[in-house]
Design a protein around this motif. Structure first.
Motif, PDB file in Angstrom:
ATOM      1  N   THR B  43      -0.638   7.327   0.951  1.00 17.88           N
ATOM      2  CA  THR B  43      -1.772   7.486   0.293  1.00 17.88           C
ATOM      3  C   THR B  43      -2.815   8.234   0.726  1.00 17.88           C
ATOM      4  N   GLN B  82      -2.845   6.516  -7.718  1.00 16.67           N
ATOM      5  CA  GLN B  82      -1.902   5.496  -7.357  1.00 16.67           C
ATOM      6  C   GLN B  82      -2.371   4.294  -8.604  1.00 16.67           C
ATOM      7  N   ASP B 158       0.580  10.029  -6.679  1.00 15.42           N
ATOM      8  CA  ASP B 158       0.671   8.904  -5.869  1.00 15.42           C
ATOM      9  C   ASP B 158       1.559   7.707  -6.725  1.00 15.42           C
ATOM     10  N   GLU B 159       2.713   7.539  -6.356  1.00 15.49           N
ATOM     11  CA  GLU B 159       3.553   6.795  -6.805  1.00 15.49           C
ATOM     12  C   GLU B 159       3.567   6.657  -8.269  1.00 15.49           C
TER      13      GLU B 159
HETATM   14 MG   LIG Z   1      -0.418   3.994  -1.215  1.00 11.56          MG
END
Ligand SMILES: [Mg+2]
Ligand SMILES: Nc1ncnc2c1ncn2[C@@H]1O[C@H](COP(=O)(O)OP(=O)(O)OP(=O)(O)O)[C@@H](O)[C@H]1O
Lengths: 286, 350
Positions: B43, B82, B158-159
């Motif tokens: 991240t 995220q 991010d994910e």
């Molecule tokens: Mg992360």
């Protein structure tokens, strides 16, 4: 057996504070309001309210009160918001700034009024400084019956100095509740500082703005000591009239009538704030 | 169009060094996956590219532009956070159109692109809802749509699929892959799910404690891991490792000895023998082992055997005859073995 205890328990725990509130606030409040609409004989009457409406100071009082609200509240909100955004940008020393800025909160409103009187009076700091610097050669009179604008300006300045901090503290707390992601997302998606504030920060700050506005307006309606200190009886406001009728003229009924008026106005404003700034139901996670 | 070039990026938070000096190039139109365990700095690296963190050292280029000192809004990127960061006070429609509105895209065009974005992520029925009225997965899709409609040359994610259930995730994975094939934007995609990484990435950069251990196409990473860490992180089950020492042209481990074409390796060196589960067969001769568990998985059976005290995973046919507590021999081709240094974990050149 168990279920019943659990049902009753919350009320039992609330009882002491309810009794306390009832004895010290609710009952005196109801009694005070009854004074406005109930004659000594016990009959209900509108005679006192009618007398208030034709009172010499009545029109000045409500106009001045509203004028002060309209001037003070927006000014304070804007000032406090600017300060809160500044503090929230976490510049070096922002915590100190917050503390220093909150100091006036600890000063009673009468003391604040007297303090500013010392600034604005004919031989006050303002005139001394202005003369010393050669800006004016003769002391000016700011606070007089003829100079209504001067009176209003002095009161607005004193009130803002005294009570902007409470608004700022509420807004800073509100800002800190907003996850930083939202600011970052706004920045990333192309919003500059101004548009970030307009489109993201302010809407997310609505709950705090609402509390701040309600608290500030209620206090502004009650502005009294500062006005009295700076303008004396030259500038009637509702709260001061209530006090004067009670303390000077010994007429509890008329004093209560003014108080009732104050209550009514406060309720109207609060209602408007709740409607305009309240979160839509759809925005709230149930 | 625009590739991303990072040169010697360092990022510290107080005493923790989140990024230890990373240089990495993402080609124009490439889909690069950042893969690594939790807390390895994925991240943080992504946020450095986005400009949400200022780097302590190094330069970042997007296209030919040095963006190191530019604020996020001037970097011409779109990002999926995220945490989604979908604005709670705006409807799905306003959320998706937010970036376009900030760019002052004319209204008709804005509306058309919002519609397209919503259609792409199956969000049309929810356009007038607020985020609080959506499920976690739907909110995540709003975040993806908001980033996609920007048509920014660089897309950071991010994910983005972490909160979807397994089935939806599979579907979304395929959708994102198809989308990428269609629009070919330079994409950096963070995940700690190695299956996701394998299936989506043109290349995978495996991160560990703030450094990139290896950055290569998925299959290369799988067959030729640059270190014990990469071999152990990629693949399910992970690569097996047996410890031993070279001696007179052979590799001697606990209870076994394998001939080794040892011309290149000096005697007495501690090594790790790395071998994938599917490359091990049960044979007549080889490394002696004892079967511990047999797990039928449908298409194959996963057999865990003990070599000395070290557990080794073997991918066997589902009709395998081995049973727990049976003594077996593990056979494998010398070409499938990956040798690693036992102390540093780094792969030996072969
Ligand atoms: Mg992360
Ligand atoms: N704002 C911060 N302040 C201090 N330390 C931080 C901060 N952000 C990240 N770190 C630290 O930097 C390291 C890398 O964090 P990062 O968020 O990049 O991990 P990650 O790889 O994204 O992990 P995950 O897969 O759990 O999301 C961690 O050790 C974390 O504790």
């Amino acid at each position: 057996m168990w279920a019943r205890t659990e049902e009753i328990l919350p009320y039992a725990l609330l009882l002491p504070s309810l009794v306390f509130l009832a004895l010290l606030i609710l009952i005196p409040m109801v009694q005070a309001l009854l004074l406005a609409i109930q004659a000594d004989s016990g009959e209900f009457t509108t005679a006192y309210l009618q007398r208030m409406a034709v009172d010499v100071n009545f029109n000045d009082a409500w106009r001045n009160t509203l004028l002060l609200i309209v001037l003070i509240v927006p000014l304070q909100i804007v000032l406090a918001l600017a300060m809160a955004l500044l503090v929230n940008s976490r510049f070096k020393g922002h915590q100190w700034f917050l503390y220093v800025y909150a100091i006036p909160l600890a000063i009673s409103d009468l003391a604040a009024g007297i303090l500013w009187l010392a600034v604005f009076t004919e031989r006050g700091y303002l005139n001394t400084a202005a003369q010393g610097l050669g800006i004016v050669d003769q002391a000016k009179v700011y606070l007089s019956f003829e100079n209504f604008g001067g009176l209003v300006a002095a009161i607005v300045i004193a009130e803002s100095w005294r009570a902007t901090a409470i608004v700022m503290v509420i807004l800073v707390a509100g800002l800190q509740l907003i996850p930083r992601d939202f600011f970052e997302a706004a920045d990333l998606f192309g919003a500059n500082r101004l548009r970030r504030t307009l489109y993201v920060v302010l809407p997310l700050l609505r709950p705090s703005l609402q509390s701040a506005l309600i608290i500030r307006t209620i206090f502004a309606f009650q502005t009294f000591a500062v006005v009295l200190a700076l303008a004396g009886r030259n500038m009637p406001v509702i709260a001061a009239e209530a006090y004067s009728w009670y303390a000077n003229n010994r007429d509890a009924h008329l004093a209560a009538s003014y108080a009732l008026l104050l209550l009514g106005l406060t309720i109207v404003f609060t209602f408007v704030y709740l409607r305009v700034l309240g979160l839509r139901e759809a925005e709230v996670k149930r | 169009m625009a590739g991303i070039r990072m040169q010697g990026i360092v990022k510290t938070f107080g005493k923790t060094t989140a990024i230890k000096e990373i240089s990495l190039e993402v080609k124009d139109g490439e889909f690069l996956v950042l893969l690594g365990p939790s807390g390895c700095g994925k991240t943080t690296l992504l946020r450095c590219i986005a400009g949400l963190e200022t780097v302590d050292a190094g330069r970042i280029f997007i296209g030919d532009r040095d963006v190191t000192d530019l604020p996020p809004r001037h970097r011409n990127i779109a990002m999926v956070f995220q945490s989604y960061a979908v604005f709670p006070h705006m409807t799905v429609r306003s959320n998706i159109g937010f970036g376009l509105r900030m760019k002052r895209v004319p209204k008709p065009q804005l509306e058309r692109r919002v519609q397209e974005g919503a259609a792409l992520l199956a969000l049309e029925p929810f356009l007038d809802r607020y985020p609080a009225q959506l499920s976690g997965g739907q909110r995540q899709r709003v975040a993806v749509a908001r980033a996609l409609v920007m048509d920014a040359p660089v897309l950071l994610m991010d994910e983005p699929l972490s909160n979807l259930d397994a089935l939806l995730r599979l579907q979304a994975r395929a959708d994102l892959k198809r989308l990428h094939r269609e629009v070919k934007r330079t994409t950096v995609y963070v995940t700690h799910d190695q299956v996701e990484a394998m299936s989506m990435g043109d290349r995978i950069a495996v991160m560990r404690e703030g450094v990139i251990e290896q950055c290569e196409p998925p299959m290369q990473l799988y067959t030729n891991p640059a270190s014990q860490f990469v071999g152990g992180f990629i693949g399910s089950p992970p690569m097996n490792f047996l410890r031993g020492r070279t001696k007179a042209g052979a590799f001697e481990g606990e209870g076994f000895s394998l001939p080794m074409d040892g011309s290149r390796v000096e005697d007495g060196r501690e090594l790790l023998l790395g071998i994938r589960a599917e490359q091990i067969r049960f044979g007549e001769r080889g490394v002696p082992a004892r079967v511990q568990v047999v797990e039928p998985l449908g298409a194959t059976a996963l057999v865990t055997v003990l070599v000395g005290k070290v557990p080794v995973k073997v991918d066997a046919p589902v009709n395998t005859t081995v049973r727990p507590d049976q003594n077996v021999s593990l056979a494998f081709e010398p070409a499938d073995i990956r040798w690693m240094d036992a102390t540093t974990g780094a792969a030996l050149a072969h």
